[in-house]
Design an enzyme around this catalytic site. Structure first.
Site, short mmCIF file in Angstrom:
data_model
loop_
_atom_site.label_atom_id
_atom_site.label_comp_id
_atom_site.label_asym_id
_atom_site.label_seq_id
_atom_site.Cartn_x
_atom_site.Cartn_y
_atom_site.Cartn_z
N GLY A 8 0.86 -1.21 0.12
CA GLY A 8 0.05 0.03 -0.11
C GLY A 8 0.89 1.06 0.00
N GLY A 11 -0.53 4.47 -1.41
CA GLY A 11 -1.79 5.06 -0.83
C GLY A 11 -1.16 6.43 0.08
N GLN A 12 -1.97 7.00 0.70
CA GLN A 12 -1.85 8.17 1.65
C GLN A 12 -0.61 7.81 2.63
OE1 GLN A 12 -4.49 11.03 4.20
NE2 GLN A 12 -4.48 9.13 5.34
N ALA A 81 -1.83 -2.35 2.39
CA ALA A 81 -2.62 -2.74 1.43
C ALA A 81 -4.11 -2.94 1.75
CB ALA A 81 -2.03 -3.53 0.56
N GLN A 83 -8.50 -2.20 0.05
CA GLN A 83 -9.76 -1.67 -0.36
C GLN A 83 -10.24 -0.94 0.84
OE1 GLN A 83 -12.31 0.10 -1.25
NE2 GLN A 83 -13.79 -1.51 -0.30
N GLU A 127 -13.19 1.45 12.38
CA GLU A 127 -14.30 1.09 11.89
C GLU A 127 -14.91 -0.37 12.43
OE1 GLU A 127 -16.63 2.28 9.21
OE2 GLU A 127 -15.61 4.19 9.71
N TYR A 149 -16.45 -3.75 4.86
CA TYR A 149 -15.07 -3.35 5.07
C TYR A 149 -14.65 -3.56 6.73
CZ TYR A 149 -11.45 -0.25 6.42
OH TYR A 149 -9.98 0.36 6.88
N LYS A 153 -11.72 -6.30 8.01
CA LYS A 153 -10.68 -5.91 9.04
C LYS A 153 -10.52 -6.55 10.41
CE LYS A 153 -8.12 -2.69 6.59
NZ LYS A 153 -6.61 -2.53 6.65
P1 NAP Z 1 -5.51 4.19 0.57
O1 NAP Z 1 -4.77 5.62 0.46
O2 NAP Z 1 -6.76 3.70 -0.09
O3 NAP Z 1 -4.10 3.35 0.20
C1 NAP Z 1 -4.44 2.05 0.06
C2 NAP Z 1 -3.41 1.22 -0.77
O4 NAP Z 1 -3.57 -0.17 -0.73
C3 NAP Z 1 -2.82 1.57 -1.96
O5 NAP Z 1 -1.58 1.87 -2.24
C4 NAP Z 1 -3.56 0.58 -2.91
O6 NAP Z 1 -2.83 0.52 -4.32
C5 NAP Z 1 -3.18 -0.49 -2.26
N1 NAP Z 1 -3.84 -1.82 -2.55
C6 NAP Z 1 -5.17 -1.95 -2.56
N2 NAP Z 1 -5.68 -3.11 -3.13
C7 NAP Z 1 -4.33 -3.82 -3.28
C8 NAP Z 1 -3.99 -5.18 -3.74
N3 NAP Z 1 -4.84 -6.07 -4.07
N4 NAP Z 1 -2.61 -5.61 -3.80
C9 NAP Z 1 -1.81 -4.71 -3.40
N5 NAP Z 1 -2.12 -3.53 -3.21
C10 NAP Z 1 -3.24 -2.87 -3.04
O7 NAP Z 1 -5.40 3.97 2.22
P2 NAP Z 1 -4.83 4.79 3.34
O8 NAP Z 1 -5.63 5.95 3.71
O9 NAP Z 1 -3.34 5.12 3.09
O10 NAP Z 1 -4.93 3.75 4.68
C11 NAP Z 1 -3.83 2.66 4.67
C12 NAP Z 1 -4.30 1.58 5.53
O11 NAP Z 1 -4.79 2.02 6.83
C13 NAP Z 1 -5.31 0.68 4.84
O12 NAP Z 1 -5.38 -0.64 5.09
C14 NAP Z 1 -6.75 1.41 5.75
O13 NAP Z 1 -7.76 0.40 5.51
C15 NAP Z 1 -6.13 1.56 7.02
N6 NAP Z 1 -6.78 2.51 7.82
C16 NAP Z 1 -6.69 3.95 7.21
C17 NAP Z 1 -7.29 4.90 7.86
C18 NAP Z 1 -7.46 6.24 7.47
O14 NAP Z 1 -8.18 7.09 7.90
N7 NAP Z 1 -6.85 6.57 6.52
C19 NAP Z 1 -7.72 4.64 9.26
C20 NAP Z 1 -7.76 3.14 9.99
C21 NAP Z 1 -7.19 2.39 9.01
P3 NAP Z 1 -3.35 1.43 -5.46
O15 NAP Z 1 -2.82 2.75 -5.29
O16 NAP Z 1 -2.83 0.76 -6.64
O17 NAP Z 1 -4.90 1.48 -5.24
O1 G4F Z 2 -14.49 9.77 5.08
P1 G4F Z 2 -15.29 8.85 4.98
O2 G4F Z 2 -15.56 8.01 3.75
O3 G4F Z 2 -14.55 7.78 6.00
P2 G4F Z 2 -14.77 6.35 6.91
O4 G4F Z 2 -16.00 5.58 6.11
O5 G4F Z 2 -14.90 6.82 8.36
O6 G4F Z 2 -13.55 5.52 6.58
C1 G4F Z 2 -12.53 5.94 6.70
O7 G4F Z 2 -11.85 5.93 7.94
C2 G4F Z 2 -11.68 4.55 8.63
C3 G4F Z 2 -11.07 4.80 10.05
O8 G4F Z 2 -12.25 4.86 10.93
C4 G4F Z 2 -10.67 3.70 7.90
F1 G4F Z 2 -10.71 2.52 8.29
C5 G4F Z 2 -11.36 3.58 6.38
O9 G4F Z 2 -10.17 3.02 5.23
C6 G4F Z 2 -11.47 5.08 5.60
O10 G4F Z 2 -10.01 5.52 5.81
O11 G4F Z 2 -16.86 8.93 5.94
C7 G4F Z 2 -16.70 9.42 7.21
C8 G4F Z 2 -18.37 9.84 7.52
C9 G4F Z 2 -19.11 8.51 7.25
O12 G4F Z 2 -20.00 8.22 8.29
C10 G4F Z 2 -19.91 8.74 6.06
O13 G4F Z 2 -21.34 8.31 6.16
O14 G4F Z 2 -18.62 10.76 6.58
C11 G4F Z 2 -20.14 10.20 6.19
N1 G4F Z 2 -20.13 11.07 4.95
C12 G4F Z 2 -21.10 11.93 4.87
N2 G4F Z 2 -21.33 12.20 3.35
C13 G4F Z 2 -19.46 10.80 3.78
C14 G4F Z 2 -20.30 11.60 2.77
N3 G4F Z 2 -18.39 10.12 3.50
C15 G4F Z 2 -18.08 10.28 2.30
N4 G4F Z 2 -16.94 9.33 1.85
N5 G4F Z 2 -18.72 10.77 1.03
C16 G4F Z 2 -19.80 11.63 1.37
O15 G4F Z 2 -20.37 12.51 0.88
#
Ligand code: NAP
Ligand code: G4F
Length: 344
Positions: A8, A11-12, A81, A83, A127, A149, A153
């Site tokens: 991953g 990604g961010q 990595a 979805q 989540e 999702y 997880k």
């Molecule tokens: P992100 O920006 O969506 O990045 C996801 C990464 O996973 C991308 O590099 C993507 O590659 C890669 N990936 C997806 N499917 C894959 C596959 N089949 N094989 C190899 N690589 C694959 O997510 P993020 O926000 O950086 O989050 C990083 C991790 O933390 C994720 O596991 C997410 O679920 C978890 N997380 C995030 C948050 C948050 O608030 N950001 C909070 C809690 C947990 P591509 O660029 O090719 O799509």
């Molecule tokens: O920004 P969201 O899509 O983030 P969500 O669903 O909390 O998930 C993110 O954080 C998780 C950690 O808790 C990660 F595990 C996950 O990979 C991801 O990074 O939505 C945040 C909230 C939700 O309740 C959603 O229903 O915002 C609400 N929302 C309202 N309007 C919306 C929208 N979300 C999105 N994406 N788009 C809207 O138009």
């Protein structure tokens, strides 16, 4: 030289983490899956493309995972990595499960079978708490997931604990609450808001379409949170909540972002009829659209980061107002014709 493999990396979080590890002297391998074009915008933006060793890796393919791990034998494996878009997991539950659960299993099973001594970090998530069973959420709060999702997880999270207990693998999970940044994907609500406000400020007639404005999150800053990942993996294997303990609703995030963009936001109406206007121009800037409601949503999250603070000395350093300022500035610059930011 110590080495780390980041799945991953495009990604961010992967990009910020790679940047930190490179600065700390690690040889960083980044797992990239094949696409029609390489998704290296974030790595280019951070100017670290030349300093990362990209390897082709699809986490759902066991032999691919096994071969890469046994070839590199990294000291650290960060499994980021996923979805990761919750809303999409309702449309693609099988794909989500394969990437998030089977992908994690492939990595752990490869470490187990090959006997390599890599330490493992799993990107678990708030989540998993779903419809929360206590507030604030800690490492002891039971999971109550509300999306495919979150279920995938939670399953991966239990797998990590099981491989730690059953086989002595040095595996840890960070239960990270939402964390945002200038490099956040534009489908997530925070970046959707800041980037679309910037489009409006720069003359677009777009009206932002949002779902549940009442939803509340504990939003932190991604560069702070990846520092917690590095601390977790380098200490005794365990699980840690990473959060800020401060909550903000989607409506308030929109209001603060609109103010940071130079607007004068005012809300009118309720429920599906709620709208937000910019009183400087009397333009409609946002309306509620039921298409963005989820079949089941997580409407409240607040994390208690007491354990990681006490045991590893980590605390968040960026509040939500500062995050909004940074994201807003970045998006206003990007849309106002300043040198473009690598398509991020
Ligand atoms: P992100 O920006 O969506 O990045 C996801 C990464 O996973 C991308 O590099 C993507 O590659 C890669 N990936 C997806 N499917 C894959 C596959 N089949 N094989 C190899 N690589 C694959 O997510 P993020 O926000 O950086 O989050 C990083 C991790 O933390 C994720 O596991 C997410 O679920 C978890 N997380 C995030 C948050 C948050 O608030 N950001 C909070 C809690 C947990 P591509 O660029 O090719 O799509
Ligand atoms: O920004 P969201 O899509 O983030 P969500 O669903 O909390 O998930 C993110 O954080 C998780 C950690 O808790 C990660 F595990 C996950 O990979 C991801 O990074 O939505 C945040 C909230 C939700 O309740 C959603 O229903 O915002 C609400 N929302 C309202 N309007 C919306 C929208 N979300 C999105 N994406 N788009 C809207 O138009």
């Amino acid at each position: 030289m110590k080495s780390a493999l980041i799945t991953g990396i495009t990604g961010q979080d992967g990009a910020y983490l790679a940047n930190d590890l490179i600065n700390e002297g690690y040889k960083v391998y980044g797992a990239v899956r094949r696409g029609s074009t390489p998704k290296i915008g974030r790595l280019s933006f951070l100017n670290i493309i030349e300093k990362t060793n990209l390897v082709s890796l699809e986490v759902t393919e066991f032999s691919n995972v096994y071969n890469i791990l046994t070839e590199i034998k990294p000291d650290l494996v960060f499994n980021l990595a996923a979805q990761s878009f919750v809303q999409d997991s309702f449309k693609h539950p099988i794909l989500t499960t394969e990437i998030n659960y089977i992908g994690t299993l492939n990595l752990l099973e490869s470490i187990k079978l090959s006997g390599i001594k890599s330490k493992f970090y799993q990107a678990s998530t708030s989540e998993m708490y779903g419809e929360v069973l206590s507030d604030p959420q800690t490492e002891e709060t039971p999971f109550n997931p509300r999306s495919p999702y979150a279920v995938s997880k939670a399953a991966a999270h239990f797998l990590v604990a099981n491989f730690r207990e059953a086989y002595g693998i040095e595996a840890s999970s960070g239960i990270l609450f939402n964390h945002e940044s200038e490099l956040r994907g534009r489908e997530f609500v925070t970046r959707k808001i800041t980037s679309q406000l910037a489009e409006i400020i720069n003359g677009s007639d777009r009206v932002i379409q949002l779902g549940n404005l009442n939803s509340v999150r504990d939003w932190g800053y991604a560069p702070d949170f990846v520092k917690a990942m590095a601390l977790i993996i380098n200490n005794k294997p365990n699980d840690y909540v990473v959060a800020t303990n401060k909550i903000t609703s989607v409506r308030e995030f929109l209001r603060l972002s609109a103010i940071a963009s130079g607007m004068r936001p005012e809300f009118e109406g309720e429920g599906l009829n709620e709208k937000c206007f910019d009183k400087n121009t009397n333009k409609l800037i946002c309306e509620v659209n039921k298409d963005y409601y989820r079949p089941s949503d997580v409407v409240f999250l607040r994390g208690d980061y007491g354990k990681i603070k006490k045991e590893l000395g980590w605390s968040p350093s960026t509040d939500v107002e500062t995050i909004i300022e940074k994201m807003t500035k970045y998006d206003l610059d990007a849309f106002s014709g300043k040198p473009r930011n690598f398509g991020i």
